[in-house]
Motif scaffolding. Sequence first.
Motif, short mmCIF file in Angstrom:
data_model
loop_
_atom_site.label_atom_id
_atom_site.label_comp_id
_atom_site.label_asym_id
_atom_site.label_seq_id
_atom_site.Cartn_x
_atom_site.Cartn_y
_atom_site.Cartn_z
N ILE A 174 10.20 49.70 37.73
CA ILE A 174 10.80 49.68 38.99
C ILE A 174 12.07 50.67 39.06
N ASN A 175 12.41 50.97 37.99
CA ASN A 175 13.46 51.80 37.96
C ASN A 175 13.13 53.42 38.51
N LEU A 176 11.88 53.72 38.67
CA LEU A 176 11.16 55.00 39.19
C LEU A 176 11.51 55.04 40.55
N ALA A 177 11.70 53.91 41.08
CA ALA A 177 11.73 53.84 42.67
C ALA A 177 13.05 54.19 43.19
N ASN A 229 15.12 56.70 43.31
CA ASN A 229 15.19 57.83 44.31
C ASN A 229 14.49 58.07 45.38
N TYR A 230 13.82 56.83 45.59
CA TYR A 230 12.88 56.98 46.95
C TYR A 230 13.14 55.93 48.17
N THR A 231 12.83 56.28 49.23
CA THR A 231 12.92 55.33 50.31
C THR A 231 11.86 55.07 51.05
N ASN A 232 10.88 55.92 51.08
CA ASN A 232 9.46 55.84 51.74
C ASN A 232 8.57 55.09 51.01
N ASN A 233 7.94 54.21 51.62
CA ASN A 233 7.26 52.89 50.85
C ASN A 233 5.96 53.71 50.20
N SER A 234 5.18 54.52 51.00
CA SER A 234 4.06 55.24 50.29
C SER A 234 4.35 56.23 49.09
N GLN A 235 5.73 56.65 49.22
CA GLN A 235 6.15 57.61 48.00
C GLN A 235 6.31 56.71 46.75
N ILE A 236 7.00 55.62 47.13
CA ILE A 236 7.33 54.65 46.06
C ILE A 236 6.11 54.11 45.28
#
Length: 256
Positions: free
Chosen positions: A7-10, A12-19
Amino acid sequence: MNLQFDINLANNYTNNSQIARVLTENWVKHNSYCPSCGNSKLSEFENNKPVADFFCNKCLEEFELKSKDGNKVGDKIVDGAYSTMIERINSENNPNFFFLNYSKTNLRVNNFLIIPKHFFVPEIIEKRKPLSVTAKRAGWVGCNIDISKVPESGRIFLIKNSEIISQEKVQEKWSSTDFLKSKSIESRGWILDIMSCIDKINNDTFSLKEIYIFETYLKTKYPNNNHIKDKIRQQLQILRDKGIIEFNGRGSYNKL
């Protein structure tokens, strides 16, 4: 395999599809393996190669990843342009497809399966309605992959209902249908149709008479063939010779 996403990879992202993309692709990269040769690690293609996401650097098999949240894989997977998918099916570089199903709440893998490329025939690709004239890409036609039409032998689970399937079983199931790679799309279509008919019979043992029940259905699919029963017997012989079914004699068969 560790079924939990990193989950740490998420962060830097806010867009759900990118996450979702980052988490699922990272999980496959670090937890999957090549079901064809057993290579313990898959490599990522660089620069978002349009026809695949991963490849095996030993046997050179290519894999595209499709993922969605939920408890079940479901019957249909949303894909891209219909015309592109049909073109890919008819090409020599069509990748195998990984389907990953995960819990959005727990960020954990529920199901992970692969469908080998030789199970992809036009019949399992469903054309969606064109986008409306008011849409940004008006007239664009997408598609769904209807995996409910793929025979059971072509749905190879590496993880099923959060249970990890042994690599030995995965590779054994993969190799059992390798012979389909050398078949034309038309020949594969017939074999896959008979495999699907066998799947519809609930018992592990079945008779030639029970397969003949599908004659009308097959005649509808192949109206120019006037020897449907002969064709059925031919496909059963192929499946017997390849170890998919076992012949008991007197028109009786076993599923293997």
